[in-house]
Write a protein that holds these residues in place. Structure first.
Motif, PDB file in Angstrom:
ATOM      1  N   LEU A   1     -30.371  50.396 -49.316  1.00 31.34           N
ATOM      2  CA  LEU A   1     -30.821  49.346 -49.951  1.00 31.34           C
ATOM      3  C   LEU A   1     -31.037  48.882 -51.038  1.00 31.34           C
ATOM      4  CD1 LEU A   1     -31.222  46.017 -49.155  1.00 31.34           C
ATOM      5  CD2 LEU A   1     -33.706  46.932 -48.053  1.00 31.34           C
ATOM      6  N   PRO A   2     -31.737  50.061 -51.272  1.00 31.90           N
ATOM      7  CA  PRO A   2     -32.100  50.452 -53.303  1.00 31.90           C
ATOM      8  C   PRO A   2     -30.663  49.893 -54.495  1.00 31.90           C
ATOM      9  CG  PRO A   2     -34.053  51.080 -52.435  1.00 31.90           C
ATOM     10  CD  PRO A   2     -32.711  51.124 -51.982  1.00 31.90           C
ATOM     11  N   GLY A   3     -29.645  51.006 -53.267  1.00 31.55           N
ATOM     12  CA  GLY A   3     -28.542  50.994 -54.421  1.00 31.55           C
ATOM     13  C   GLY A   3     -27.174  49.484 -53.949  1.00 31.55           C
ATOM     14  N   LEU A   4     -27.334  48.639 -52.553  1.00 31.45           N
ATOM     15  CA  LEU A   4     -26.619  47.558 -52.874  1.00 31.45           C
ATOM     16  C   LEU A   4     -27.391  46.790 -53.853  1.00 31.45           C
ATOM     17  CD1 LEU A   4     -26.341  47.232 -48.995  1.00 31.45           C
ATOM     18  CD2 LEU A   4     -24.623  47.819 -50.220  1.00 31.45           C
ATOM     19  N   VAL A   5     -28.013  46.912 -54.190  1.00 30.80           N
ATOM     20  CA  VAL A   5     -29.285  46.348 -55.077  1.00 30.80           C
ATOM     21  C   VAL A   5     -28.817  46.842 -56.659  1.00 30.80           C
ATOM     22  CG1 VAL A   5     -31.221  45.332 -56.560  1.00 30.80           C
ATOM     23  CG2 VAL A   5     -31.295  44.835 -54.265  1.00 30.80           C
ATOM     24  N   TRP A   6     -28.490  47.542 -56.986  1.00 33.86           N
ATOM     25  CA  TRP A   6     -28.163  48.202 -58.101  1.00 33.86           C
ATOM     26  C   TRP A   6     -26.704  47.836 -58.280  1.00 33.86           C
ATOM     27  CZ3 TRP A   6     -30.203  52.997 -60.317  1.00 33.86           C
ATOM     28  CH2 TRP A   6     -29.627  53.113 -61.885  1.00 33.86           C
ATOM     29  N   LEU A   7     -25.726  48.231 -56.705  1.00 35.47           N
ATOM     30  CA  LEU A   7     -24.381  47.455 -57.511  1.00 35.47           C
ATOM     31  C   LEU A   7     -24.049  45.941 -57.538  1.00 35.47           C
ATOM     32  CD1 LEU A   7     -22.304  49.972 -54.556  1.00 35.47           C
ATOM     33  CD2 LEU A   7     -22.619  50.440 -56.626  1.00 35.47           C
ATOM     34  N   ILE A   8     -24.545  45.144 -56.724  1.00 34.86           N
ATOM     35  CA  ILE A   8     -24.634  43.949 -57.283  1.00 34.86           C
ATOM     36  C   ILE A   8     -25.112  43.158 -58.345  1.00 34.86           C
ATOM     37  CG2 ILE A   8     -24.789  41.599 -55.677  1.00 34.86           C
ATOM     38  CD1 ILE A   8     -25.434  42.924 -53.425  1.00 34.86           C
ATOM     39  N   ALA A   9     -26.564  42.979 -58.858  1.00 36.38           N
ATOM     40  CA  ALA A   9     -26.848  43.150 -59.729  1.00 36.38           C
ATOM     41  C   ALA A   9     -26.611  44.014 -61.195  1.00 36.38           C
ATOM     42  CB  ALA A   9     -28.701  42.889 -59.170  1.00 36.38           C
ATOM     43  N   GLY A  10     -26.656  45.463 -61.101  1.00 39.42           N
ATOM     44  CA  GLY A  10     -26.447  46.295 -62.299  1.00 39.42           C
ATOM     45  C   GLY A  10     -27.896  47.015 -61.962  1.00 39.42           C
ATOM     46  N   ALA A  11     -27.117  48.067 -63.263  1.00 40.73           N
ATOM     47  CA  ALA A  11     -28.665  48.954 -63.253  1.00 40.73           C
ATOM     48  C   ALA A  11     -29.526  48.308 -63.377  1.00 40.73           C
ATOM     49  CB  ALA A  11     -27.445  49.982 -63.990  1.00 40.73           C
ATOM     50  N   PRO A  12     -30.900  48.808 -62.687  1.00 47.01           N
ATOM     51  CA  PRO A  12     -32.355  48.312 -63.012  1.00 47.01           C
ATOM     52  C   PRO A  12     -32.512  49.033 -64.687  1.00 47.01           C
ATOM     53  CG  PRO A  12     -32.255  49.476 -61.746  1.00 47.01           C
ATOM     54  CD  PRO A  12     -30.817  49.623 -61.555  1.00 47.01           C
ATOM     55  N   PHE A  13     -32.157  49.868 -64.933  1.00 49.83           N
ATOM     56  CA  PHE A  13     -32.902  50.691 -66.059  1.00 49.83           C
ATOM     57  C   PHE A  13     -31.991  50.804 -66.288  1.00 49.83           C
ATOM     58  CE2 PHE A  13     -33.758  53.174 -62.651  1.00 49.83           C
ATOM     59  CZ  PHE A  13     -33.468  54.526 -62.654  1.00 49.83           C
ATOM     60  N   THR A  14     -31.698  51.449 -68.238  1.00 51.59           N
ATOM     61  CA  THR A  14     -31.450  52.817 -68.762  1.00 51.59           C
ATOM     62  C   THR A  14     -32.254  53.766 -69.175  1.00 51.59           C
ATOM     63  OG1 THR A  14     -31.375  51.407 -70.929  1.00 51.59           O
ATOM     64  CG2 THR A  14     -29.482  50.810 -69.694  1.00 51.59           C
ATOM     65  N   LEU A  15     -31.633  55.242 -69.719  1.00 55.05           N
ATOM     66  CA  LEU A  15     -32.521  55.826 -69.609  1.00 55.05           C
ATOM     67  C   LEU A  15     -32.447  55.926 -71.947  1.00 55.05           C
ATOM     68  CD1 LEU A  15     -32.085  58.711 -68.040  1.00 55.05           C
ATOM     69  CD2 LEU A  15     -33.866  57.208 -68.042  1.00 55.05           C
ATOM     70  N   GLU A  16     -33.500  55.628 -72.187  1.00 53.44           N
ATOM     71  CA  GLU A  16     -33.399  55.893 -73.909  1.00 53.44           C
ATOM     72  C   GLU A  16     -34.068  57.579 -74.374  1.00 53.44           C
ATOM     73  OE1 GLU A  16     -35.774  53.656 -77.410  1.00 53.44           O
ATOM     74  OE2 GLU A  16     -37.057  55.341 -76.638  1.00 53.44           O
ATOM     75  N   PHE A  17     -32.862  58.625 -75.073  1.00 50.20           N
ATOM     76  CA  PHE A  17     -32.903  59.530 -75.056  1.00 50.20           C
ATOM     77  C   PHE A  17     -33.848  59.758 -76.463  1.00 50.20           C
ATOM     78  CE2 PHE A  17     -29.942  59.332 -72.001  1.00 50.20           C
ATOM     79  CZ  PHE A  17     -30.284  60.701 -71.081  1.00 50.20           C
ATOM     80  N   ALA A  18     -34.013  61.308 -76.868  1.00 49.20           N
ATOM     81  CA  ALA A  18     -35.557  60.711 -77.685  1.00 49.20           C
ATOM     82  C   ALA A  18     -34.116  61.318 -79.003  1.00 49.20           C
ATOM     83  CB  ALA A  18     -36.621  62.433 -77.710  1.00 49.20           C
ATOM     84  N   GLU A  19     -34.524  60.978 -79.850  1.00 46.50           N
ATOM     85  CA  GLU A  19     -34.099  61.672 -81.513  1.00 46.50           C
ATOM     86  C   GLU A  19     -34.774  62.237 -82.526  1.00 46.50           C
ATOM     87  OE1 GLU A  19     -31.491  58.986 -83.194  1.00 46.50           O
ATOM     88  OE2 GLU A  19     -30.860  58.839 -80.934  1.00 46.50           O
ATOM     89  N   HIS A  20     -34.089  63.550 -82.773  1.00 46.16           N
ATOM     90  CA  HIS A  20     -35.071  63.949 -83.614  1.00 46.16           C
ATOM     91  C   HIS A  20     -35.157  63.562 -85.136  1.00 46.16           C
ATOM     92  CE1 HIS A  20     -36.036  67.188 -86.111  1.00 46.16           C
ATOM     93  NE2 HIS A  20     -36.797  68.109 -85.456  1.00 46.16           N
TER      94      HIS A  20
END
Length: 398
Positions: A232-251
């Motif tokens: 069920l969450p996977g279908l929402v992910w595919l239909i509505a798009g990625a719910p979040f993105t990851l922000e990586f730390a930079e030195h």
């Protein structure tokens, strides 16, 4: 006393109203004790009020609206030096709740695992588990915290020489830096889908258990529930798009920018509380499992059940009835022991409110009373929930 009451009832029909009546004596004794308690409390309250007035120290909780004027290194809600003492109280409370919640989950999981390991037929596994229990239980918790903070985390290299155990994960003497999730427009729908899937899985498992009791037919409820939580969450992910993105730390410069940082004080506190409490929980689990009659295992083996299935479906459900009461005490201890965070400068409720706020305001009675009330409330709520669960799984007499 019962025979005397029956004799008097036989003679006169009623127990006489007076000092010879047990109910009258009981009421008088309880009223006297209650009056004594009220008198003691009134004496201390009036004495404290007189002393505060003599020293020109204000009383009451009006100071909670005053500007705090100090910073806090970890805040889960917006907070600045211009925030009030009441806001600082909430920050310290949330920090305490986070540490307690994470510590409880991790220590219970680890304690169950170590407790089962202690009963393993493999000599090496059982010996390692026994050594863990003996070492962890016989070293004071404060030394656990000092070890993880001063001997393990503080000597780590600086940000420029950070250890990178996984891509985007950095470990240095300023903490553990992780990628930070940035939630998008589809996040609400995604989390709603997870909640719906969990609720549906819970209902399905209850239905399958009731169906098995009534008909004896098995249904793969856990597999179906897990599939719903994934699909069920996977279908929402595919239909509505990625719910979040990851922000990586930079030195950048002498430190990192971006990402999510776990302070060394937080990591040391969680590790110390978890590993220390898990040693006690492991012994509780071991004793609970050994209390189950050997005949239960033999009966399960006679039915052809595997040892892992016997442990999961036969032994542990019966052992839980003996495990839950002492486990409750350990969970309460973990929550209260989190107050030792002040020793390693983690900004929990005691360090922030009963420490900095108390020193700046001098409102000792109000600050300590609020702090005590918080720990008392947390303990009562925890006891209530676990006692409810213990009563729910207790054997019901027919």
């Amino acid at each position: 006393m019962g025979a005397e009451r029956n004799r008097r009832r036989g003679q006169g029909g009623k127990v006489p109203f007076g000092w010879n009546n047990p109910r009258v004596r009981s009421f008088v004794y309880q009223a006297a004790v209650l009056g004594l308690v009220i008198g003691i409390v009134w004496f201390f309250a009036t004495t404290a009020q007189e002393n505060l007035s003599r020293l020109n120290i204000s009383s009451g909780f009006g100071f909670l609206d005053t500007t705090a004027g100090f910073g806090i290194i970890q805040t889960l809600i917006p907070y600045t030096e211009q925030s009030s003492y009441g806001r600082a109280f909430l920050v310290g409370l949330l920090n305490t709740l986070v540490v307690a919640a994470i510590g409880i989950v991790l220590s219970v999981m680890l304690g169950f695992f170590i407790g089962v390991m202690r009963l393993s037929r493999n000599w090496l596994v059982a010996t390692i588990a026994a050594g863990y229990v003996e070492v962890m239980r016989n070293i004071p918790l404060l030394l656990h915290l000092f070890f993880w903070y001063f001997a393990v985390l503080r000597p780590l290299p600086g940000p420029a020489d950070s250890i990178e155990p996984l891509p985007g994960v950095f470990l240095n003497n300023r903490g553990l830096i992780l990628p930070e999730p940035i939630f998008g427009p589809a996040a609400n729908a995604f989390f709603i889908a997870i909640a719906v899937a969990l609720a549906a899985g819970f209902v399905l498992i209850r239905w399958a258990r009731k169906r098995q009791i009534e008909t004896g037919e098995l249904f793969p409820a856990w597999r179906a529930a897990l599939a719903m939580v994934v699909v069920l969450p996977g279908l929402v992910w595919l239909i509505a798009g990625a719910p979040f993105t990851l922000e990586f730390a930079e030195h950048a410069g002498f430190d990192f920018e971006g990402g999510m940082r776990l302070l060394p004080e937080f990591v040391a506190l969680v590790l110390g509380l978890t590993l220390y409490t898990a040693g006690f929980i492991a012994e509780i689990v071991r004793a609970g499992i050994q209390s189950v009659s050997k005949g239960q295992r033999e009966a399960a083996a006679a039915l052809g059940l595997k040892e892992s299935t016997t442990l999961r479906l036969v032994v542990i459900p019966q052992a839980l009835r003996l495990i839950i009461p002492p486990l409750t005490s350990q969970i309460l201890n973990l929550t209260k022991n989190s107050s030792l965070a002040v020793a390693i400068a983690y900004p929990d409720l005691v360090a922030v409110f009963a420490g900095t706020v108390l020193n700046q305001t001098g409102q000792a009675i109000e600050v300590i009373a609020l702090t005590m009330a918080v720990y008392l409330t947390l303990s009562l709520i925890t006891s209530l929930l676990l006692n409810w669960y213990n009563a729910r799984i207790a054997l019901k007499e027919r």
